[in-house]
Design a protein around this motif. Structure first.
Motif, PDB file in Angstrom:
ATOM      1  N   TYR A 109       0.879  -1.629  -0.478  1.00  0.00           N
ATOM      2  CA  TYR A 109       0.116  -0.094   0.011  1.00  0.00           C
ATOM      3  C   TYR A 109       1.128   1.597  -0.028  1.00  0.00           C
ATOM      4  O   TYR A 109       0.641   2.100   0.452  1.00  0.00           O
ATOM      5  CB  TYR A 109      -1.335  -0.057   1.416  1.00  0.00           C
ATOM      6  CG  TYR A 109      -1.666  -1.286   1.320  1.00  0.00           C
ATOM      7  CD1 TYR A 109      -3.153  -1.562   0.524  1.00  0.00           C
ATOM      8  CD2 TYR A 109      -1.603  -1.685   2.530  1.00  0.00           C
ATOM      9  CE1 TYR A 109      -3.698  -2.514   0.500  1.00  0.00           C
ATOM     10  CE2 TYR A 109      -1.881  -3.199   2.666  1.00  0.00           C
ATOM     11  CZ  TYR A 109      -3.082  -3.658   1.563  1.00  0.00           C
ATOM     12  OH  TYR A 109      -3.581  -4.721   1.277  1.00  0.00           O
TER      13      TYR A 109
ATOM     14  N   ALA B  34      -2.844   2.763  -4.360  1.00  0.00           N
ATOM     15  CA  ALA B  34      -3.233   0.876  -4.518  1.00  0.00           C
ATOM     16  C   ALA B  34      -3.596   1.012  -2.336  1.00  0.00           C
ATOM     17  O   ALA B  34      -4.543   1.068  -2.180  1.00  0.00           O
ATOM     18  CB  ALA B  34      -1.955  -0.336  -4.089  1.00  0.00           C
TER      19      ALA B  34
ATOM     20  N   ARG C 243      -7.603  -0.102  -1.415  1.00  0.00           N
ATOM     21  CA  ARG C 243      -7.756  -1.271  -0.753  1.00  0.00           C
ATOM     22  C   ARG C 243      -9.179  -0.364   0.390  1.00  0.00           C
ATOM     23  O   ARG C 243      -9.348  -0.626   0.873  1.00  0.00           O
ATOM     24  CB  ARG C 243      -6.324  -1.683   0.271  1.00  0.00           C
ATOM     25  CG  ARG C 243      -6.676  -2.124   1.662  1.00  0.00           C
ATOM     26  CD  ARG C 243      -7.374  -3.718   1.196  1.00  0.00           C
ATOM     27  NE  ARG C 243      -7.995  -4.583   2.179  1.00  0.00           N
ATOM     28  CZ  ARG C 243      -9.073  -4.907   2.908  1.00  0.00           C
ATOM     29  NH1 ARG C 243     -10.433  -4.368   1.905  1.00  0.00           N
ATOM     30  NH2 ARG C 243      -9.033  -5.733   3.563  1.00  0.00           N
TER      31      ARG C 243
ATOM     32  N   GLU D  73     -12.233  -0.322  -0.932  1.00  0.00           N
ATOM     33  CA  GLU D  73     -12.606  -2.203  -0.755  1.00  0.00           C
ATOM     34  C   GLU D  73     -13.996  -1.682   1.107  1.00  0.00           C
ATOM     35  O   GLU D  73     -14.488  -2.276   1.604  1.00  0.00           O
ATOM     36  CB  GLU D  73     -11.583  -2.801  -0.909  1.00  0.00           C
ATOM     37  CG  GLU D  73     -11.418  -2.964  -2.134  1.00  0.00           C
ATOM     38  CD  GLU D  73     -10.542  -4.307  -1.927  1.00  0.00           C
ATOM     39  OE1 GLU D  73     -10.307  -4.916  -1.691  1.00  0.00           O
ATOM     40  OE2 GLU D  73     -10.173  -4.098  -3.226  1.00  0.00           O
TER      41      GLU D  73
ATOM     42  N   PHE E 258      -7.739  -1.122   7.969  1.00  0.00           N
ATOM     43  CA  PHE E 258      -6.362  -1.455   6.940  1.00  0.00           C
ATOM     44  C   PHE E 258      -5.463  -1.237   7.867  1.00  0.00           C
ATOM     45  O   PHE E 258      -4.579  -2.069   7.407  1.00  0.00           O
ATOM     46  CB  PHE E 258      -6.106   0.094   6.669  1.00  0.00           C
ATOM     47  CG  PHE E 258      -5.149   0.313   5.835  1.00  0.00           C
ATOM     48  CD1 PHE E 258      -5.554   0.028   4.354  1.00  0.00           C
ATOM     49  CD2 PHE E 258      -4.859   1.339   5.701  1.00  0.00           C
ATOM     50  CE1 PHE E 258      -5.156   0.064   3.038  1.00  0.00           C
ATOM     51  CE2 PHE E 258      -3.493   1.851   4.572  1.00  0.00           C
ATOM     52  CZ  PHE E 258      -3.626   1.063   3.573  1.00  0.00           C
TER      53      PHE E 258
ATOM     54  N   ASP F  70      -4.720  -4.914   8.389  1.00  0.00           N
ATOM     55  CA  ASP F  70      -4.079  -5.397   6.582  1.00  0.00           C
ATOM     56  C   ASP F  70      -2.049  -5.249   6.954  1.00  0.00           C
ATOM     57  O   ASP F  70      -1.810  -5.558   6.082  1.00  0.00           O
ATOM     58  CB  ASP F  70      -4.715  -5.020   5.953  1.00  0.00           C
ATOM     59  CG  ASP F  70      -5.622  -4.968   4.947  1.00  0.00           C
ATOM     60  OD1 ASP F  70      -6.150  -6.143   5.707  1.00  0.00           O
ATOM     61  OD2 ASP F  70      -6.416  -3.348   4.215  1.00  0.00           O
TER      62      ASP F  70
END
Length: 100
Positions: free
Chosen positions: A14, A19, A23, A26, A47, A51
């Protein structure tokens, strides 16, 4: 002596604003929305913690979504909101590319 091609850090998926923004978009689509408001805490914790992204990557992605007119921040700073849908009913930045 080390080789010049050795890497000591992992690639950051990311690191690029595009990018990170993709994300975050989403994630935003899965959040509960109360009176049009998405809680920032749920958004950034997914996030950053799930992530394994950094705060800087989160900020880059969030700021890109704001700059692109997809989301806006509530004046209290604790919530995000979708920008108003366009004439076609789609939110900005969520339309699939059209081949002409």
């Amino acid at each position: 002596m080390s080789k010049s091609s050795e890497k000591f850090t992992k690639d950051r998926p990311y690191a690029k604003p595009e990018a990170a923004a993709a994300r975050l978009l989403e994630i935003a689509k899965t959040l509960r929305i109360d009176d049009g408001l998405m809680p920032i805490g749920e958004w950034n914790s997914t996030f950053i913690w799930k992530d394994k992204a950094s705060v800087a990557e989160y900020t880059l992605g969030r700021d890109k979504l704001i700059a692109d007119g997809i989301i806006k921040m509530h004046e209290c700073g604790g919530f995000l909101m979708w920008v108003e849908p366009g004439a076609d009913g789609q939110l900005p930045g969520t339309n699939p590319p059209q081949d002409v």
